[in-house]
Design an enzyme around this catalytic site. Structure first.
Site, PDB file in Angstrom:
ATOM      1  N   SER A   8       0.843  -1.202   0.000  1.00  9.17           N
ATOM      2  CA  SER A   8       0.000   0.000   0.000  1.00  9.17           C
ATOM      3  C   SER A   8       0.876   1.249   0.000  1.00  9.17           C
ATOM      4  O   SER A   8       2.061   1.190   0.349  1.00  9.17           O
ATOM      5  CB  SER A   8      -0.922  -0.017   1.228  1.00  9.17           C
ATOM      6  OG  SER A   8      -0.197  -0.338   2.396  1.00  9.17           O
ATOM      7  N   GLU A  10       0.900   5.517   1.010  1.00  3.70           N
ATOM      8  CA  GLU A  10       0.233   6.571   1.796  1.00  3.70           C
ATOM      9  C   GLU A  10       0.507   7.956   1.211  1.00  3.70           C
ATOM     10  O   GLU A  10       1.617   8.253   0.789  1.00  3.70           O
ATOM     11  CB  GLU A  10       0.774   6.501   3.239  1.00  3.70           C
ATOM     12  CG  GLU A  10       0.198   7.557   4.153  1.00  3.70           C
ATOM     13  CD  GLU A  10       0.631   7.363   5.595  1.00  3.70           C
ATOM     14  OE1 GLU A  10       0.581   6.229   6.111  1.00  3.70           O
ATOM     15  OE2 GLU A  10       1.045   8.369   6.205  1.00  3.70           O
ATOM     16  N   ASP A 102      -1.997  13.520  16.807  1.00  7.61           N
ATOM     17  CA  ASP A 102      -1.246  14.530  17.571  1.00  7.61           C
ATOM     18  C   ASP A 102      -1.786  15.871  17.141  1.00  7.61           C
ATOM     19  O   ASP A 102      -1.705  16.204  15.958  1.00  7.61           O
ATOM     20  CB  ASP A 102       0.247  14.495  17.199  1.00  7.61           C
ATOM     21  CG  ASP A 102       0.929  13.258  17.730  1.00  7.61           C
ATOM     22  OD1 ASP A 102       0.661  12.895  18.886  1.00  7.61           O
ATOM     23  OD2 ASP A 102       1.738  12.676  16.979  1.00  7.61           O
ATOM     24  N   ALA A 117      -6.332   5.645  20.826  1.00  6.81           N
ATOM     25  CA  ALA A 117      -6.772   4.960  19.599  1.00  6.81           C
ATOM     26  C   ALA A 117      -7.654   3.751  19.910  1.00  6.81           C
ATOM     27  O   ALA A 117      -8.575   3.453  19.149  1.00  6.81           O
ATOM     28  CB  ALA A 117      -5.553   4.547  18.783  1.00  6.81           C
ATOM     29  N   TYR A 139       4.441   0.673  16.889  1.00  8.98           N
ATOM     30  CA  TYR A 139       5.723   1.378  17.068  1.00  8.98           C
ATOM     31  C   TYR A 139       6.829   0.405  17.469  1.00  8.98           C
ATOM     32  O   TYR A 139       7.060   0.179  18.660  1.00  8.98           O
ATOM     33  CB  TYR A 139       5.566   2.488  18.132  1.00  8.98           C
ATOM     34  CG  TYR A 139       4.509   3.484  17.722  1.00  8.98           C
ATOM     35  CD1 TYR A 139       4.844   4.620  16.990  1.00  8.98           C
ATOM     36  CD2 TYR A 139       3.167   3.259  18.001  1.00  8.98           C
ATOM     37  CE1 TYR A 139       3.864   5.504  16.557  1.00  8.98           C
ATOM     38  CE2 TYR A 139       2.182   4.136  17.575  1.00  8.98           C
ATOM     39  CZ  TYR A 139       2.537   5.253  16.854  1.00  8.98           C
ATOM     40  OH  TYR A 139       1.566   6.124  16.419  1.00  8.98           O
ATOM     41  N   PHE A 210      11.932  14.859  11.064  1.00  8.48           N
ATOM     42  CA  PHE A 210      10.764  13.956  11.216  1.00  8.48           C
ATOM     43  C   PHE A 210      11.053  12.890  12.267  1.00  8.48           C
ATOM     44  O   PHE A 210      10.212  12.575  13.097  1.00  8.48           O
ATOM     45  CB  PHE A 210      10.590  13.169   9.907  1.00  8.48           C
ATOM     46  CG  PHE A 210       9.578  13.675   8.953  1.00  8.48           C
ATOM     47  CD1 PHE A 210       9.089  14.961   8.997  1.00  8.48           C
ATOM     48  CD2 PHE A 210       9.098  12.816   7.958  1.00  8.48           C
ATOM     49  CE1 PHE A 210       8.159  15.393   8.068  1.00  8.48           C
ATOM     50  CE2 PHE A 210       8.181  13.230   7.030  1.00  8.48           C
ATOM     51  CZ  PHE A 210       7.712  14.514   7.078  1.00  8.48           C
ATOM     52  N   HIS A 260       4.044  -1.005   3.585  1.00 11.74           N
ATOM     53  CA  HIS A 260       3.227   0.206   3.415  1.00 11.74           C
ATOM     54  C   HIS A 260       4.209   1.354   3.207  1.00 11.74           C
ATOM     55  O   HIS A 260       5.025   1.640   4.093  1.00 11.74           O
ATOM     56  CB  HIS A 260       2.386   0.429   4.675  1.00 11.74           C
ATOM     57  CG  HIS A 260       1.566   1.686   4.665  1.00 11.74           C
ATOM     58  ND1 HIS A 260       0.338   1.777   4.038  1.00 11.74           N
ATOM     59  CD2 HIS A 260       1.786   2.906   5.226  1.00 11.74           C
ATOM     60  CE1 HIS A 260      -0.171   3.002   4.218  1.00 11.74           C
ATOM     61  NE2 HIS A 260       0.696   3.709   4.922  1.00 11.74           N
TER      62      HIS A 260
END
Ligand code: FAD
Length: 281
Positions: A8, A10, A102, A117, A139, A210, A260
Protein backbone atom coordinates in the site's frame (compact mmCIF):
# COMPACT_ATOMS: atom_id res chain seq x y z
CA UNK A 1 -1.86 -8.32 -5.64
CA UNK A 2 -0.45 -11.36 -3.88
CA UNK A 3 -2.78 -13.61 -1.88
CA UNK A 4 -0.80 -13.49 1.34
CA UNK A 5 1.12 -10.20 1.25
CA UNK A 6 -0.25 -6.69 0.83
CA UNK A 7 1.30 -3.52 -0.50
CA UNK A 8 0.00 0.00 0.00
CA UNK A 9 0.97 3.63 -0.49
CA UNK A 10 0.23 6.57 1.80
CA UNK A 11 -0.42 10.19 0.77
CA UNK A 12 -1.07 13.39 2.63
CA UNK A 13 -3.81 15.81 1.50
CA UNK A 14 -2.38 19.01 0.10
CA UNK A 15 -3.41 22.63 0.56
CA UNK A 16 -3.04 23.80 -3.03
CA UNK A 17 -4.61 22.76 -6.32
CA UNK A 18 -1.15 22.22 -7.78
CA UNK A 19 -0.21 19.95 -4.87
CA UNK A 20 -3.43 18.01 -5.26
CA UNK A 21 -2.84 17.54 -8.99
CA UNK A 22 0.65 16.22 -8.22
CA UNK A 23 -0.80 13.80 -5.66
CA UNK A 24 -3.34 12.50 -8.18
CA UNK A 25 -0.66 12.06 -10.86
CA UNK A 26 1.51 10.17 -8.37
CA UNK A 27 -1.48 7.99 -7.47
CA UNK A 28 -2.23 7.26 -11.14
CA UNK A 29 1.37 6.19 -11.67
CA UNK A 30 1.42 4.01 -8.54
CA UNK A 31 -1.94 2.48 -9.48
CA UNK A 32 -0.28 0.81 -12.47
CA UNK A 33 1.63 -1.33 -9.92
CA UNK A 34 -1.68 -2.70 -8.67
CA UNK A 35 -1.36 -1.93 -4.92
CA UNK A 36 -3.90 -3.31 -2.46
CA UNK A 37 -4.88 0.15 -1.27
CA UNK A 38 -3.93 3.80 -0.89
CA UNK A 39 -4.28 5.67 2.37
CA UNK A 40 -4.60 9.36 3.09
CA UNK A 41 -3.62 11.07 6.34
CA UNK A 42 -5.91 13.22 8.49
CA UNK A 43 -4.88 16.34 10.40
CA UNK A 44 -5.72 15.71 14.05
CA UNK A 45 -8.48 18.00 15.25
CA UNK A 46 -10.05 17.97 11.80
CA UNK A 47 -7.57 20.39 10.20
CA UNK A 48 -7.62 18.46 6.91
CA UNK A 49 -11.13 16.99 7.23
CA UNK A 50 -12.52 18.10 3.86
CA UNK A 51 -9.26 17.60 2.01
CA UNK A 52 -8.87 14.05 3.38
CA UNK A 53 -12.46 13.19 2.43
CA UNK A 54 -12.13 14.65 -1.07
CA UNK A 55 -8.79 12.97 -1.71
CA UNK A 56 -10.03 9.56 -0.59
CA UNK A 57 -13.22 9.80 -2.64
CA UNK A 58 -11.31 10.95 -5.71
CA UNK A 59 -8.71 8.18 -5.38
CA UNK A 60 -11.54 5.65 -5.36
CA UNK A 61 -13.61 7.16 -8.15
CA UNK A 62 -10.87 8.35 -10.51
CA UNK A 63 -7.87 6.13 -9.85
CA UNK A 64 -9.93 3.02 -9.01
CA UNK A 65 -7.75 1.81 -6.15
CA UNK A 66 -9.43 1.18 -2.76
CA UNK A 67 -8.61 4.13 -0.52
CA UNK A 68 -8.44 4.22 3.28
CA UNK A 69 -8.87 7.49 5.15
CA UNK A 70 -6.86 7.97 8.34
CA UNK A 71 -9.09 9.11 11.18
CA UNK A 72 -7.88 10.43 14.53
CA UNK A 73 -9.81 11.05 17.71
CA UNK A 74 -8.00 13.85 19.57
CA UNK A 75 -9.85 17.10 19.06
CA UNK A 76 -12.85 15.53 17.29
CA UNK A 77 -16.19 14.97 19.03
CA UNK A 78 -18.04 11.69 18.78
CA UNK A 79 -20.63 13.39 16.64
CA UNK A 80 -17.94 14.63 14.19
CA UNK A 81 -16.48 11.13 14.04
CA UNK A 82 -19.92 9.55 13.58
CA UNK A 83 -20.59 11.93 10.67
CA UNK A 84 -17.33 10.97 8.99
CA UNK A 85 -17.94 7.26 9.47
CA UNK A 86 -21.41 7.60 7.96
CA UNK A 87 -20.03 9.54 5.01
CA UNK A 88 -17.29 6.99 4.34
CA UNK A 89 -19.66 4.07 4.72
CA UNK A 90 -22.16 5.64 2.30
CA UNK A 91 -19.33 6.17 -0.21
CA UNK A 92 -18.40 2.49 -0.07
CA UNK A 93 -15.10 2.96 1.78
CA UNK A 94 -14.19 -0.30 3.49
CA UNK A 95 -10.92 0.41 5.31
CA UNK A 96 -9.96 3.00 7.93
CA UNK A 97 -6.66 3.76 9.67
CA UNK A 98 -7.70 4.58 13.27
CA UNK A 99 -5.37 6.77 15.31
CA UNK A 100 -5.21 8.93 18.37
CA UNK A 101 -3.43 11.66 16.42
CA UNK A 102 -1.25 14.53 17.57
CA UNK A 103 -2.79 17.96 17.70
CA UNK A 104 -0.68 20.48 15.78
CA UNK A 105 1.13 22.89 18.12
CA UNK A 106 -1.03 25.93 18.72
CA UNK A 107 -4.27 23.90 18.85
CA UNK A 108 -4.12 23.65 22.66
CA UNK A 109 -4.48 20.63 24.91
CA UNK A 110 -5.83 17.37 23.58
CA UNK A 111 -9.59 17.49 23.64
CA UNK A 112 -12.31 15.26 22.27
CA UNK A 113 -14.39 12.58 23.86
CA UNK A 114 -12.14 9.67 22.94
CA UNK A 115 -8.68 9.70 24.44
CA UNK A 116 -6.72 6.87 22.86
CA UNK A 117 -6.77 4.96 19.60
CA UNK A 118 -8.25 1.89 21.34
CA UNK A 119 -11.26 4.09 22.28
CA UNK A 120 -11.63 5.08 18.63
CA UNK A 121 -11.44 1.46 17.46
CA UNK A 122 -14.19 0.50 19.96
CA UNK A 123 -16.27 3.47 18.82
CA UNK A 124 -15.96 2.50 15.14
CA UNK A 125 -17.02 -1.05 15.98
CA UNK A 126 -19.99 0.18 18.06
CA UNK A 127 -21.13 2.52 15.30
CA UNK A 128 -20.47 0.45 12.19
CA UNK A 129 -20.06 -3.18 13.29
CA UNK A 130 -17.79 -5.11 10.97
CA UNK A 131 -18.19 -2.78 7.97
CA UNK A 132 -14.64 -1.38 8.11
CA UNK A 133 -11.32 -3.17 8.08
CA UNK A 134 -9.57 -1.23 10.85
CA UNK A 135 -5.83 -0.56 10.70
CA UNK A 136 -4.01 0.80 13.76
CA UNK A 137 -0.51 2.20 14.31
CA UNK A 138 2.35 0.16 15.78
CA UNK A 139 5.72 1.38 17.07
CA UNK A 140 8.59 -1.12 16.82
CA UNK A 141 10.87 1.43 18.55
CA UNK A 142 8.18 2.45 21.07
CA UNK A 143 5.82 5.42 20.86
CA UNK A 144 7.70 8.51 22.11
CA UNK A 145 5.15 9.19 24.88
CA UNK A 146 4.96 5.63 26.19
CA UNK A 147 6.26 5.10 29.74
CA UNK A 148 8.14 2.01 28.68
CA UNK A 149 8.14 -0.73 26.06
CA UNK A 150 5.96 -3.08 28.14
CA UNK A 151 3.26 -0.44 28.51
CA UNK A 152 3.38 0.34 24.81
CA UNK A 153 2.96 -3.35 23.93
CA UNK A 154 -0.01 -3.59 26.34
CA UNK A 155 -1.54 -0.52 24.74
CA UNK A 156 -1.05 -2.02 21.29
CA UNK A 157 -2.71 -5.24 22.48
CA UNK A 158 -5.62 -3.13 23.77
CA UNK A 159 -6.18 -1.87 20.21
CA UNK A 160 -6.23 -5.43 18.90
CA UNK A 161 -8.75 -6.47 21.56
CA UNK A 162 -10.89 -3.42 20.75
CA UNK A 163 -11.33 -4.81 17.23
CA UNK A 164 -8.39 -3.78 15.02
CA UNK A 165 -7.83 -6.08 12.03
CA UNK A 166 -4.24 -5.21 11.20
CA UNK A 167 -1.52 -2.66 11.88
CA UNK A 168 0.93 -0.44 10.06
CA UNK A 169 4.16 0.49 11.80
CA UNK A 170 5.88 3.78 12.28
CA UNK A 171 8.93 3.77 10.02
CA UNK A 172 12.22 2.38 11.28
CA UNK A 173 15.66 1.60 9.85
CA UNK A 174 16.48 -1.48 11.85
CA UNK A 175 14.67 -4.66 10.81
CA UNK A 176 15.45 -6.32 14.16
CA UNK A 177 13.29 -3.80 16.00
CA UNK A 178 10.34 -4.88 13.82
CA UNK A 179 10.93 -8.61 14.41
CA UNK A 180 11.32 -8.07 18.17
CA UNK A 181 8.08 -6.06 18.29
CA UNK A 182 6.13 -8.72 16.37
CA UNK A 183 7.53 -11.43 18.67
CA UNK A 184 6.49 -9.49 21.80
CA UNK A 185 2.99 -8.89 20.46
CA UNK A 186 2.60 -12.53 19.47
CA UNK A 187 3.82 -13.62 22.90
CA UNK A 188 0.94 -11.53 24.26
CA UNK A 189 -1.43 -13.68 22.18
CA UNK A 190 -2.10 -11.21 19.35
CA UNK A 191 -1.61 -12.46 15.81
CA UNK A 192 -2.97 -9.67 13.63
CA UNK A 193 -0.81 -8.77 10.60
CA UNK A 194 1.68 -6.00 11.39
CA UNK A 195 2.83 -4.38 8.15
CA UNK A 196 6.10 -2.42 8.18
CA UNK A 197 5.76 1.26 7.27
CA UNK A 198 8.60 2.14 4.89
CA UNK A 199 10.06 5.62 4.58
CA UNK A 200 12.29 6.04 1.52
CA UNK A 201 15.37 8.18 2.24
CA UNK A 202 15.55 11.18 -0.09
CA UNK A 203 16.51 14.18 2.04
CA UNK A 204 18.64 13.94 5.17
CA UNK A 205 17.69 17.13 7.01
CA UNK A 206 13.94 16.53 6.61
CA UNK A 207 14.33 12.91 7.63
CA UNK A 208 16.33 13.85 10.75
CA UNK A 209 13.67 16.38 11.76
CA UNK A 210 10.76 13.96 11.22
CA UNK A 211 12.58 11.16 13.00
CA UNK A 212 13.30 13.26 16.09
CA UNK A 213 9.62 14.19 16.28
CA UNK A 214 8.19 10.70 15.88
CA UNK A 215 10.84 8.75 17.80
CA UNK A 216 12.21 6.77 14.83
CA UNK A 217 15.88 6.07 15.32
CA UNK A 218 18.33 6.65 12.46
CA UNK A 219 21.20 4.23 13.19
CA UNK A 220 24.56 5.94 13.62
CA UNK A 221 26.11 4.33 10.54
CA UNK A 222 23.27 5.59 8.34
CA UNK A 223 23.30 9.06 9.92
CA UNK A 224 27.08 9.40 9.50
CA UNK A 225 27.00 8.28 5.89
CA UNK A 226 24.13 10.64 5.04
CA UNK A 227 25.91 13.52 6.79
CA UNK A 228 29.07 12.77 4.84
CA UNK A 229 27.18 13.23 1.54
CA UNK A 230 26.33 16.84 2.47
CA UNK A 231 24.36 18.40 -0.39
CA UNK A 232 25.03 15.54 -2.79
CA UNK A 233 21.37 14.62 -3.28
CA UNK A 234 22.13 11.98 -5.88
CA UNK A 235 24.41 10.02 -3.50
CA UNK A 236 21.93 10.39 -0.61
CA UNK A 237 19.17 8.93 -2.76
CA UNK A 238 21.31 6.09 -4.15
CA UNK A 239 22.53 5.13 -0.67
CA UNK A 240 19.02 5.47 0.80
CA UNK A 241 17.53 3.30 -1.93
CA UNK A 242 20.08 0.56 -1.30
CA UNK A 243 19.72 0.62 2.50
CA UNK A 244 15.91 0.58 2.43
CA UNK A 245 15.70 -2.04 -0.33
CA UNK A 246 17.97 -4.36 1.66
CA UNK A 247 15.94 -3.79 4.81
CA UNK A 248 12.66 -4.51 2.95
CA UNK A 249 14.12 -7.70 1.52
CA UNK A 250 15.03 -8.83 5.03
CA UNK A 251 11.59 -7.93 6.32
CA UNK A 252 9.77 -9.86 3.61
CA UNK A 253 12.14 -12.85 3.85
CA UNK A 254 11.58 -12.81 7.61
CA UNK A 255 7.80 -13.05 7.20
CA UNK A 256 6.54 -9.45 7.14
CA UNK A 257 3.02 -9.59 5.67
CA UNK A 258 3.61 -6.77 3.17
CA UNK A 259 4.89 -3.20 3.02
CA UNK A 260 3.23 0.21 3.42
CA UNK A 261 5.14 3.04 1.73
CA UNK A 262 5.13 6.58 3.11
CA UNK A 263 5.29 8.22 -0.32
CA UNK A 264 5.22 11.89 0.74
CA UNK A 265 3.21 12.20 -2.48
CA UNK A 266 6.14 11.12 -4.70
CA UNK A 267 6.15 7.92 -6.71
CA UNK A 268 9.79 7.44 -7.73
CA UNK A 269 11.47 6.76 -4.34
CA UNK A 270 8.94 4.04 -3.44
CA UNK A 271 8.98 2.56 -6.94
CA UNK A 272 12.78 2.35 -6.96
CA UNK A 273 12.54 0.13 -3.87
CA UNK A 274 9.61 -1.79 -5.36
CA UNK A 275 11.62 -2.53 -8.50
CA UNK A 276 14.74 -3.54 -6.54
CA UNK A 277 12.60 -6.02 -4.63
CA UNK A 278 11.14 -7.30 -7.91
CA UNK A 279 7.65 -7.02 -6.47
CA UNK A 280 4.89 -8.03 -8.86
CA UNK A 281 3.19 -5.46 -11.01
P1 FAD B 1 -2.38 5.39 20.77
O1 FAD B 1 -2.38 3.97 20.34
O2 FAD B 1 -3.60 5.88 21.49
O3 FAD B 1 -1.09 5.60 21.68
C1 FAD B 1 -0.66 6.91 22.04
C2 FAD B 1 0.19 6.84 23.32
O4 FAD B 1 -0.66 6.57 24.43
C3 FAD B 1 1.23 5.72 23.34
O5 FAD B 1 2.32 6.18 24.07
C4 FAD B 1 0.53 4.56 24.05
O6 FAD B 1 1.44 3.69 24.69
C5 FAD B 1 -0.34 5.32 25.06
N1 FAD B 1 -1.64 4.66 25.27
C6 FAD B 1 -2.42 4.09 24.33
N2 FAD B 1 -3.58 3.62 24.88
C7 FAD B 1 -3.51 3.91 26.18
C8 FAD B 1 -4.40 3.71 27.27
N3 FAD B 1 -5.59 3.10 27.09
N4 FAD B 1 -4.00 4.13 28.51
C9 FAD B 1 -2.79 4.76 28.69
N5 FAD B 1 -1.92 4.99 27.69
C10 FAD B 1 -2.27 4.57 26.45
N6 FAD B 1 -1.18 11.27 13.04
C11 FAD B 1 -2.12 12.11 12.56
O7 FAD B 1 -2.41 13.13 13.21
N7 FAD B 1 -2.76 11.89 11.37
C12 FAD B 1 -2.51 10.77 10.62
O8 FAD B 1 -3.10 10.59 9.56
C13 FAD B 1 -1.54 9.84 11.11
N8 FAD B 1 -1.27 8.69 10.44
C14 FAD B 1 -0.41 7.77 10.99
C15 FAD B 1 -0.23 6.54 10.34
C16 FAD B 1 0.63 5.59 10.87
C17 FAD B 1 0.78 4.27 10.16
C18 FAD B 1 1.34 5.86 12.08
C19 FAD B 1 2.30 4.85 12.63
C20 FAD B 1 1.16 7.07 12.72
C21 FAD B 1 0.27 8.04 12.21
N9 FAD B 1 0.04 9.26 12.85
C22 FAD B 1 -0.89 10.14 12.35
C23 FAD B 1 0.76 9.61 14.08
C24 FAD B 1 -0.01 9.20 15.34
O9 FAD B 1 -1.24 9.88 15.40
C25 FAD B 1 0.86 9.58 16.54
O10 FAD B 1 1.97 8.75 16.61
C26 FAD B 1 0.12 9.66 17.87
O11 FAD B 1 1.02 10.25 18.82
C27 FAD B 1 -0.28 8.31 18.44
O12 FAD B 1 -1.31 7.75 17.74
P2 FAD B 1 -1.74 6.23 18.04
O13 FAD B 1 -2.93 5.96 17.27
O14 FAD B 1 -0.59 5.33 17.92
O15 FAD B 1 -2.13 6.40 19.61
Amino acid sequence: MSQDRRFSFEFFPTKTDAGHEKLMNTARHLATFNPDFFSCTYGAGGSTRDRTINTVLQLESEVHVPAAPHLSCVGDSKSDLRGLLEQYKAAGIKRIVALRGDLPSGMGMASGELRYANDLVSFIREETGSHFHIEVAAYPEMHPQARNFEDDISNFVRKAHAGADSAITQYFFNADSYFRFVERVQAAGVTLPIVPGIMPITNYSKLARFSDACGAEIPRWIRKQLEAYGDDVHSIQAFGEQVISEMCERLLDGGAPGLHFYTLNQSEPSLAIWNNLKLPR
